[in-house]
Motif scaffolding. Structure first.
Motif, PDB file in Angstrom:
ATOM      1  N   SER A  73      37.287  -6.387 -31.951  1.00 57.95           N
ATOM      2  CA  SER A  73      38.380  -7.324 -32.221  1.00 57.95           C
ATOM      3  C   SER A  73      37.902  -8.772 -32.149  1.00 57.95           C
ATOM      4  O   SER A  73      38.248  -9.588 -33.007  1.00 57.95           O
ATOM      5  CB  SER A  73      39.515  -7.120 -31.221  1.00 57.95           C
ATOM      6  OG  SER A  73      40.082  -5.853 -31.363  1.00 57.95           O
ATOM      7  N   ARG A  76      35.581  -9.501 -35.165  1.00 61.24           N
ATOM      8  CA  ARG A  76      36.367  -9.648 -36.405  1.00 61.24           C
ATOM      9  C   ARG A  76      37.094 -10.986 -36.437  1.00 61.24           C
ATOM     10  O   ARG A  76      37.164 -11.626 -37.477  1.00 61.24           O
ATOM     11  CB  ARG A  76      37.374  -8.516 -36.530  1.00 61.24           C
ATOM     12  CG  ARG A  76      36.778  -7.244 -37.016  1.00 61.24           C
ATOM     13  CD  ARG A  76      37.851  -6.213 -37.260  1.00 61.24           C
ATOM     14  NE  ARG A  76      37.254  -4.991 -37.748  1.00 61.24           N
ATOM     15  CZ  ARG A  76      37.833  -3.815 -37.694  1.00 61.24           C
ATOM     16  NH1 ARG A  76      39.038  -3.695 -37.181  1.00 61.24           N
ATOM     17  NH2 ARG A  76      37.218  -2.761 -38.169  1.00 61.24           N
ATOM     18  N   ALA A  77      37.646 -11.396 -35.320  1.00 64.69           N
ATOM     19  CA  ALA A  77      38.368 -12.663 -35.244  1.00 64.69           C
ATOM     20  C   ALA A  77      37.436 -13.837 -35.531  1.00 64.69           C
ATOM     21  O   ALA A  77      37.839 -14.827 -36.148  1.00 64.69           O
ATOM     22  CB  ALA A  77      39.034 -12.834 -33.893  1.00 64.69           C
ATOM     23  N   ARG A  78      36.209 -13.722 -35.106  1.00 68.47           N
ATOM     24  CA  ARG A  78      35.238 -14.790 -35.356  1.00 68.47           C
ATOM     25  C   ARG A  78      34.863 -14.900 -36.823  1.00 68.47           C
ATOM     26  O   ARG A  78      34.510 -15.970 -37.300  1.00 68.47           O
ATOM     27  CB  ARG A  78      33.968 -14.573 -34.541  1.00 68.47           C
ATOM     28  CG  ARG A  78      34.143 -14.875 -33.092  1.00 68.47           C
ATOM     29  CD  ARG A  78      32.827 -14.784 -32.383  1.00 68.47           C
ATOM     30  NE  ARG A  78      32.971 -15.266 -31.022  1.00 68.47           N
ATOM     31  CZ  ARG A  78      31.962 -15.541 -30.249  1.00 68.47           C
ATOM     32  NH1 ARG A  78      30.726 -15.386 -30.676  1.00 68.47           N
ATOM     33  NH2 ARG A  78      32.167 -15.987 -29.036  1.00 68.47           N
ATOM     34  N   ARG A  79      34.913 -13.783 -37.547  1.00 65.25           N
ATOM     35  CA  ARG A  79      34.559 -13.789 -38.969  1.00 65.25           C
ATOM     36  C   ARG A  79      35.725 -14.152 -39.875  1.00 65.25           C
ATOM     37  O   ARG A  79      35.515 -14.478 -41.017  1.00 65.25           O
ATOM     38  CB  ARG A  79      34.006 -12.426 -39.384  1.00 65.25           C
ATOM     39  CG  ARG A  79      32.602 -12.200 -38.872  1.00 65.25           C
ATOM     40  CD  ARG A  79      31.968 -11.058 -39.565  1.00 65.25           C
ATOM     41  NE  ARG A  79      32.506  -9.820 -39.004  1.00 65.25           N
ATOM     42  CZ  ARG A  79      32.300  -8.637 -39.515  1.00 65.25           C
ATOM     43  NH1 ARG A  79      31.616  -8.482 -40.599  1.00 65.25           N
ATOM     44  NH2 ARG A  79      32.796  -7.562 -38.931  1.00 65.25           N
ATOM     45  N   THR A  80      36.938 -14.071 -39.341  1.00 67.94           N
ATOM     46  CA  THR A  80      38.110 -14.394 -40.154  1.00 67.94           C
ATOM     47  C   THR A  80      38.256 -15.900 -40.255  1.00 67.94           C
ATOM     48  O   THR A  80      38.317 -16.600 -39.249  1.00 67.94           O
ATOM     49  CB  THR A  80      39.383 -13.798 -39.497  1.00 67.94           C
ATOM     50  OG1 THR A  80      39.187 -12.404 -39.322  1.00 67.94           O
ATOM     51  CG2 THR A  80      40.603 -14.066 -40.339  1.00 67.94           C
ATOM     52  N   PRO A  81      38.303 -16.438 -41.479  1.00 70.25           N
ATOM     53  CA  PRO A  81      38.444 -17.880 -41.641  1.00 70.25           C
ATOM     54  C   PRO A  81      39.803 -18.360 -41.156  1.00 70.25           C
ATOM     55  O   PRO A  81      40.799 -17.645 -41.214  1.00 70.25           O
ATOM     56  CB  PRO A  81      38.280 -18.125 -43.144  1.00 70.25           C
ATOM     57  CG  PRO A  81      38.392 -16.792 -43.780  1.00 70.25           C
ATOM     58  CD  PRO A  81      38.198 -15.741 -42.739  1.00 70.25           C
ATOM     59  N   ASP A  82      39.825 -19.583 -40.663  1.00 63.13           N
ATOM     60  CA  ASP A  82      41.063 -20.206 -40.190  1.00 63.13           C
ATOM     61  C   ASP A  82      41.958 -20.515 -41.392  1.00 63.13           C
ATOM     62  O   ASP A  82      41.553 -21.221 -42.298  1.00 63.13           O
ATOM     63  CB  ASP A  82      40.725 -21.487 -39.426  1.00 63.13           C
ATOM     64  CG  ASP A  82      41.925 -22.121 -38.773  1.00 63.13           C
ATOM     65  OD1 ASP A  82      43.036 -21.535 -38.867  1.00 63.13           O
ATOM     66  OD2 ASP A  82      41.771 -23.180 -38.158  1.00 63.13           O
ATOM     67  N   PRO A  83      43.198 -19.981 -41.406  1.00 57.53           N
ATOM     68  CA  PRO A  83      44.064 -20.182 -42.564  1.00 57.53           C
ATOM     69  C   PRO A  83      44.674 -21.573 -42.657  1.00 57.53           C
ATOM     70  O   PRO A  83      45.210 -21.941 -43.688  1.00 57.53           O
ATOM     71  CB  PRO A  83      45.150 -19.117 -42.371  1.00 57.53           C
ATOM     72  CG  PRO A  83      45.203 -18.888 -40.915  1.00 57.53           C
ATOM     73  CD  PRO A  83      43.782 -19.115 -40.418  1.00 57.53           C
TER      74      PRO A  83
END
Length: 86
Positions: A73, A76-83
């Motif tokens: 988790s 994955r959060a680190r790879r998700t770009p900031d929206p």
């Protein structure tokens, strides 16, 4: 690898993460802590499985699975770009 050696290495890996968190060197949500727990408890769970030690398998298997889930988790959060736009 000898069963006893793997047992000791697994336990030391889990304990190293715990001691580091208690001394403030890391946090329970850090990648290092979660990796140590996933690997150490995973090794101990494997040994419990091969020994048919069901109570120990339950403890270490859940410990490893929860740590792995938290680790995945966080990664994955680190790879998700900031929206939010800059």
């Amino acid at each position: 690898m000898n069963h006893d050696v793997l047992q000791i290495l697994g336990a030391l890996t889990v304990l190293a993460g715990y001691v580091a968190a208690q001394l403030g060197w890391t946090t329970p949500r850090s990648i290092g802590y979660l990796t140590a727990n996933t690997l150490g408890a995973g090794a101990l769970a494997w040994l419990a499985w091969t020994s048919r030690d069901w109570g120990f398998l339950l403890l270490e298997g859940v410990w490893s699975a929860v740590s792995a889930f938290a680790l995945i988790s966080i990664l994955r959060a680190r790879r998700t770009p900031d929206p939010t736009p800059s």
